[in-house]
Design a protein around this motif. Sequence first.
Motif, short mmCIF file in Angstrom:
data_model
loop_
_atom_site.label_atom_id
_atom_site.label_comp_id
_atom_site.label_asym_id
_atom_site.label_seq_id
_atom_site.Cartn_x
_atom_site.Cartn_y
_atom_site.Cartn_z
N ARG A 68 -7.29 7.47 6.09
CA ARG A 68 -6.87 6.53 5.04
C ARG A 68 -5.37 6.26 5.13
O ARG A 68 -4.93 5.10 5.00
CB ARG A 68 -7.22 7.13 3.68
N PHE A 69 -4.59 7.29 5.36
CA PHE A 69 -3.14 7.15 5.49
C PHE A 69 -2.80 6.19 6.63
O PHE A 69 -2.01 5.26 6.47
CB PHE A 69 -2.52 8.53 5.74
N GLU A 70 -3.41 6.42 7.80
CA GLU A 70 -3.12 5.57 8.96
C GLU A 70 -3.54 4.12 8.72
O GLU A 70 -2.85 3.18 9.13
CB GLU A 70 -3.83 6.14 10.19
N HIS A 111 0.81 -1.23 0.00
CA HIS A 111 0.00 0.00 0.00
C HIS A 111 0.84 1.27 0.00
O HIS A 111 0.32 2.35 0.32
CB HIS A 111 -0.96 0.04 1.20
N LEU A 121 -3.62 2.59 5.81
CA LEU A 121 -2.75 1.97 4.80
C LEU A 121 -1.37 1.60 5.35
O LEU A 121 -0.75 0.65 4.89
CB LEU A 121 -2.59 2.92 3.61
N ILE A 122 -0.88 2.35 6.34
CA ILE A 122 0.46 2.05 6.87
C ILE A 122 0.39 1.20 8.15
O ILE A 122 1.44 0.89 8.72
CB ILE A 122 1.26 3.35 7.15
N GLU A 167 -0.58 3.95 -2.43
CA GLU A 167 -1.86 4.46 -1.93
C GLU A 167 -1.65 5.36 -0.72
O GLU A 167 -2.34 6.37 -0.56
CB GLU A 167 -2.79 3.31 -1.57
N ALA A 168 -0.70 4.99 0.13
CA ALA A 168 -0.40 5.81 1.31
C ALA A 168 0.14 7.18 0.91
O ALA A 168 -0.21 8.20 1.52
CB ALA A 168 0.59 5.09 2.23
N ARG A 204 6.46 2.72 10.66
CA ARG A 204 5.08 3.25 10.65
C ARG A 204 4.95 4.46 11.56
O ARG A 204 4.41 5.50 11.18
CB ARG A 204 4.13 2.15 11.11
#
Length: 201
Positions: free
Chosen positions: A173-175, A158, A177-178, A161-162, A186
Motif C-alpha cells: 500500500r505504501f509503495e 496521498h 501511494l507514493i 494515507e502513505a 519517492r
Amino acid sequence: MNPTPDAAYIAFEGDRCVGSGDLHEVARSARQALGQQPQASILIFNGRTSALVDVDFRGSVDDVVARIPLPEPPATDEDTALAAPRGPGRPKLGVVAREITLLPRHWDWLAQQKGGASVAIRKLVDEARRNNEGSDRIRLAQEAAYRFMSTMAGNRPHFEEAIRALFAGDAPRFEQLIAEWPADVRDHAARLAVPAFHREA
C-alpha cells in the motif's frame, strides 16, 4: 542523480537529489548546484535519521567545504583513558560514569544483585537491547521516513494515507501511494522505509 545506498548525508534541490555521501561531498555538490541556480532551495538530510543538517553556503565551494569539520577518527583505548575525567568507571574498557535517578526500592534491589548495581544495570540494559532490537529498528525507520516525507512530500497526493501505511507496516500500500511522487523523493522515502516493513515473525 542516483543516491548512494546507505549514504551518510543526502541533499535535495527541490525534488531532485543533487548529492549523497559524506557531508563534505554532499556540501560540495549542493554548493555547485546553488552556483547554477542561486535562488534554489537546498536541503541536506542526515541519511540515517532524516534530521536536517545546517550548512553555511556563503562563499566559494572550497569555502563551504572548508568550514565543515573533519570527522573525528575513532578513539583508541589510550585516547579514552587520557580524555576521561578521573573518578568512578573504567575508561580503558569504555566504562563511563554518569548519573541516574532511582527510587529507594530500586537501589535496594540493585544492592542485592551479584556484582553490585553497575553490573546489574548493564545486564538489564543489554537484555532490553536484545529484546527490543527488532521493534527499535522498525520504530527508528518509521521515524526517519516520516521526518523526510513530512519535509519533502507533505503536500503531495496521498501523503497522509502513505504515512498511515508506513506505520501500519503495509509495504504494498505504501509503495502504491507514493508511486506518483517525484522519482528522487519517492525512491529515498522507500529506501528509508524498508526496515519498517521487515517485521520479525
